[in-house]
Design a protein around this motif. Structure first.
Motif, mmCIF file in Angstrom:
data_model
loop_
_atom_site.group_PDB
_atom_site.id
_atom_site.type_symbol
_atom_site.label_atom_id
_atom_site.label_comp_id
_atom_site.label_asym_id
_atom_site.label_seq_id
_atom_site.Cartn_x
_atom_site.Cartn_y
_atom_site.Cartn_z
ATOM 1 N N ALA A 141 0.809 -1.264 -0.033
ATOM 2 C CA ALA A 141 0.040 -0.026 0.068
ATOM 3 C C ALA A 141 0.927 1.300 0.126
ATOM 4 C CB ALA A 141 -0.844 0.000 1.267
ATOM 5 N N LYS A 142 0.411 2.205 -0.648
ATOM 6 C CA LYS A 142 1.200 3.578 -0.606
ATOM 7 C C LYS A 142 1.344 4.154 0.688
ATOM 8 C CE LYS A 142 1.185 8.255 -2.553
ATOM 9 N NZ LYS A 142 0.390 9.127 -3.406
ATOM 10 N N PRO A 200 7.860 0.588 9.309
ATOM 11 C CA PRO A 200 8.912 0.496 8.260
ATOM 12 C C PRO A 200 8.298 0.633 6.645
ATOM 13 C CG PRO A 200 8.631 -1.739 9.101
ATOM 14 C CD PRO A 200 7.913 -0.858 9.930
ATOM 15 N N ASN A 201 9.114 1.379 6.041
ATOM 16 C CA ASN A 201 8.450 1.749 4.482
ATOM 17 C C ASN A 201 9.927 1.331 3.490
ATOM 18 O OD1 ASN A 201 9.932 4.406 3.877
ATOM 19 N ND2 ASN A 201 8.831 4.574 5.868
ATOM 20 N N TYR A 202 9.491 1.292 2.404
ATOM 21 C CA TYR A 202 10.431 0.956 1.195
ATOM 22 C C TYR A 202 10.215 1.633 -0.093
ATOM 23 C CZ TYR A 202 7.198 -2.623 -0.014
ATOM 24 O OH TYR A 202 5.892 -3.101 -0.260
ATOM 25 N N TRP A 203 11.412 1.731 -0.908
ATOM 26 C CA TRP A 203 10.822 2.555 -2.407
ATOM 27 C C TRP A 203 10.549 1.464 -3.247
ATOM 28 C CZ3 TRP A 203 9.840 7.154 -3.877
ATOM 29 C CH2 TRP A 203 10.123 7.238 -5.345
ATOM 30 N N GLY A 231 7.547 4.389 -8.322
ATOM 31 C CA GLY A 231 7.902 5.633 -7.960
ATOM 32 C C GLY A 231 7.425 6.222 -6.827
ATOM 33 N N GLU A 232 7.270 5.439 -5.685
ATOM 34 C CA GLU A 232 6.557 5.991 -4.413
ATOM 35 C C GLU A 232 7.187 5.056 -3.338
ATOM 36 O OE1 GLU A 232 2.642 6.384 -5.051
ATOM 37 O OE2 GLU A 232 2.091 4.166 -4.921
ATOM 38 N N TYR A 233 7.025 5.619 -2.065
ATOM 39 C CA TYR A 233 7.243 4.712 -0.959
ATOM 40 C C TYR A 233 6.143 3.841 -0.666
ATOM 41 C CZ TYR A 233 11.540 6.822 0.114
ATOM 42 O OH TYR A 233 13.008 7.596 0.170
ATOM 43 N N LYS A 234 6.351 2.513 -0.064
ATOM 44 C CA LYS A 234 5.386 1.586 -0.058
ATOM 45 C C LYS A 234 5.577 0.961 1.397
ATOM 46 C CE LYS A 234 3.232 1.412 -3.866
ATOM 47 N NZ LYS A 234 3.205 0.244 -4.925
ATOM 48 N N ILE A 235 4.258 0.292 1.990
ATOM 49 C CA ILE A 235 4.371 -0.351 3.305
ATOM 50 C C ILE A 235 3.400 -1.736 2.941
ATOM 51 C CG2 ILE A 235 2.312 0.794 3.894
ATOM 52 C CD1 ILE A 235 3.659 0.784 6.783
ATOM 53 N N ASN A 236 3.830 -2.559 3.813
ATOM 54 C CA ASN A 236 3.000 -3.844 3.670
ATOM 55 C C ASN A 236 1.980 -3.759 4.882
ATOM 56 O OD1 ASN A 236 4.378 -4.797 1.430
ATOM 57 N ND2 ASN A 236 5.955 -5.835 2.899
#
Length: 583
Positions: free
Chosen positions: A435-436, A446-449, A454-459
């Motif tokens: 998800a964005k 925690p997030n990742y690129w 082209g955006e940061y995501k999270i699970n």
């Protein structure tokens, strides 16, 4: 074999092409039952009542509607059912080893009143081996009985399909283990699984006077057996063309069956008479038989009533109440034996009634313990007087009869008399998704690129079915998913998706993240894409300018009485090659 015999066998196969022989197995904790029918004659449903005993290896040893779920190994010889006598060690309750995580497996009653002859779980054999060996013996005996009931030509040419029952609160993993044990016992790959209380409800509602049932009526089904007591509730949603019901509350259960009455009585005898010089195992055996066959059934709760228990060989002792080989018990003493067990059942019934949030019309008691008069009257006195307490006919065999009815209706829908239109999901079911990232909503996570978007995501979690949601066999649930990977990495041969569950025991709601709450892995779905050429896979340009394979697929889920079917669908093709790995 000559050509005439071959032709006759071929004709028999063609004639019986649409015929099947259906065998239902009520695999119980303390007793098991078997019933069978042919799809050509669904109205003729037969209970097997012939069982071998310790003295007869044939079919005529013991006549009973059910057979004990017990095993004993003597070297390479495996004794089962009535072949296991009352003396010496034996394997009991091994069915429960298939679901060791059930909290009811360590109830107060089972801790306080263990069976002195029962071998501990895992002693010289795993639960899976014990279940497989018992089901194998049950299957072989059933098929031997059928040889005397049906012509050989029909048995040779008619496919046999089995149904097996499991408790309502069985975990998905335990259901898979049960299926594996039954398949290894020779019951085939087309095995059907149904929950015990649902099977009992199908038969019990069918046995009721149809004129007394109205749309909106809610019934609590209490399947009180020898080891376990399982409950479930249904509300009538339709009367025509057949009776349809919807689950009104999820199933509950506990180890508080009638076997504990025997164990408490055994302890009572030892405490009362164990110091008598003539006390031995034979005295216990005679006393237990009288308690099982007479006292338990005759007791109505009258504290002044007297019950005579034979204790042959014991010397007269007025202080112990022993005279001429007999011992007298008062109704008050019998009541003390019943109370700890009966009160646990009452607590379950009250809890199930409350869980429906509806006006309950009746409590239906089935199972061996469910036929007990004192249990019936105690429940009647403990609940709203406006709720009836009923004991449908053939209560001890209601589960196996209902399982057979369910199986027949699956193969021949025109034979259906009662249909469970929907059930309540017992857990949250879902998957983890990308998800964005939202700095406010997802703070401290925690997030990742993600280079593709082209955006940061999270699970976080995507729950496609939430606990308590109505689910039905007639409707499959679908959820669309999307996976991408760089073309430079080559053609992926498979796409996998993990399925996750949360029991949410405190009913606080579905967890947002996989690492919060009690989220656990249930299964892994894998679709084999190796047969699809790389040129047929869609390609998209990511935000980073690189080329990516882009695969959109669906997960399709169908929830049955006691098992779940998962499929992965890609480009409208349902992949039969999907594998489900239970964790």
């Amino acid at each position: 074999m000559d050509s005439t015999s071959i032709d006759m066998e071929k004709m028999a196969l063609e004639e019986n092409a649409d015929r099947k022989l259906l065998i239902a197995v009520d695999f119980g904790t303390t007793f098991s039952g078997v019933a069978w029918a042919q799809t050509r004659r669904p109205d003729v449903q037969t209970i097997i009542i012939q069982w071998p005993d310790s003295t007869s290896g044939g079919l005529e040893g013991i006549s009973s509607d059910k057979v004990p779920t017990e095993l004993r190994y003597n070297g390479d010889d495996c004794q089962w059912g009535f072949q296991v006598d009352d003396f010496g060690p034996r394997h009991q309750w091994f069915k429960l080893d298939l679901d060791p995580n059930q909290s009811r497996g360590v109830s107060d009653l089972s801790r306080q009143y263990p069976d002195q002859h029962a071998l501990p779980p895992g002693y010289n054999a795993s639960g899976e081996k014990l279940c497989t060996d018992y089901l194998t013996a049950l299957r072989k005996h059933t098929e031997e009985v059928l040889k005397h009931k049906l012509p050989q030509s029909i048995l040779k040419s008619t496919p046999i399909e089995y149904i097996i029952t499991v408790p309502a609160v069985w975990s998905d993993n335990a259901q898979a283990k049960t299926r594996a044990c039954a398949e290894n016992a020779g019951m085939g790959r087309q095995l059907m699984i149904i929950s015990e209380p649902e099977a009992a409800a199908i038969y019990a509602l069918h046995a009721m006077d149809p004129h007394s049932i109205k749309i909106g009526d809610t019934f609590v089904l209490c399947d009180a057996g020898g080891g376990t007591v399982d409950l479930i509730s249904y509300t009538v949603s339709a009367l025509k063309p057949i009776l349809q019901v919807e689950e009104a509350a999820t199933g509950t259960g506990r180890l508080c069956g009638s076997t504990f009455l025997n164990r408490i009585f055994n302890k009572y005898l030892v405490d009362k008479l164990g110091l008598n010089e003539e006390w031995d195992e034979e005295v216990v055996e005679d006393a237990m038989k009288r308690f099982e066959l007479v006292t338990k059934k005759a007791f109505r709760g009258n504290p002044t009533e007297e019950f005579v228990i034979p204790v042959p060989g014991l010397a007269d002792d007025p202080s112990q109440g022993v005279r001429r080989g007999k011992f007298r018990m008062t109704g008050a003493e019998v009541s003390d034996i019943f109370e700890p067990v009966v009160q646990e059942v009452v607590t379950l019934v009250r809890g199930q009634i409350a869980a429906t949030n509806k006006m309950v019309k009746a409590v239906l008691l089935v199972g061996g313990f469910g036929q007990n008069a004192y249990l019936r009257e105690t429940i009647r006195a403990a609940i709203d007087p406006g709720i009836e307490v009923m004991q449908p006919p053939n209560g001890w065999t209601a589960v196996v009869r209902g399982a057979l009815m369910k199986g027949l209706s699956q193969l021949e829908p025109t034979t259906a008399r009662v249909k469970v239109a929907s059930r309540s999901a017992r857990k949250h079911y879902g998957t983890e998704r990308m998800a964005k990232y939202d700095a406010v909503k997802h703070a401290k996570r925690p997030n990742y690129w993600d280079a593709y978007d082209g955006e940061y995501k999270i699970n976080d979690m995507d729950w496609f079915i939430r606990k308590g949601d109505p689910v039905t066999e007639d409707k499959s649930f679908k959820r669309q998913y999307h996976k991408v990977w760089p073309v430079a990495e080559g053609h992926n041969k498979a796409v996998s998706q993990d399925l996750l569950v949360s029991q949410d025991m405190d009913n606080t709601g579905a967890p947002t993240y996989k690492d919060s709450g009690d989220v656990k892995y249930l299964a892994r779905l894998t679709a084999d894409l190796s047969c699809i050429p790389a040129n047929d896979l869609a390609q998209k340009t990511g935000k980073d300018g690189r080329q990516y394979y882009s695969v959109h697929y669906d997960i399709e889920m169908t929830y049955y009485s006691a098992h779940t079917k998962y499929s992965m669908v890609y480009k409208n093709v349902k992949y039969d090659s999907v594998t489900v790995e239970y964790v």
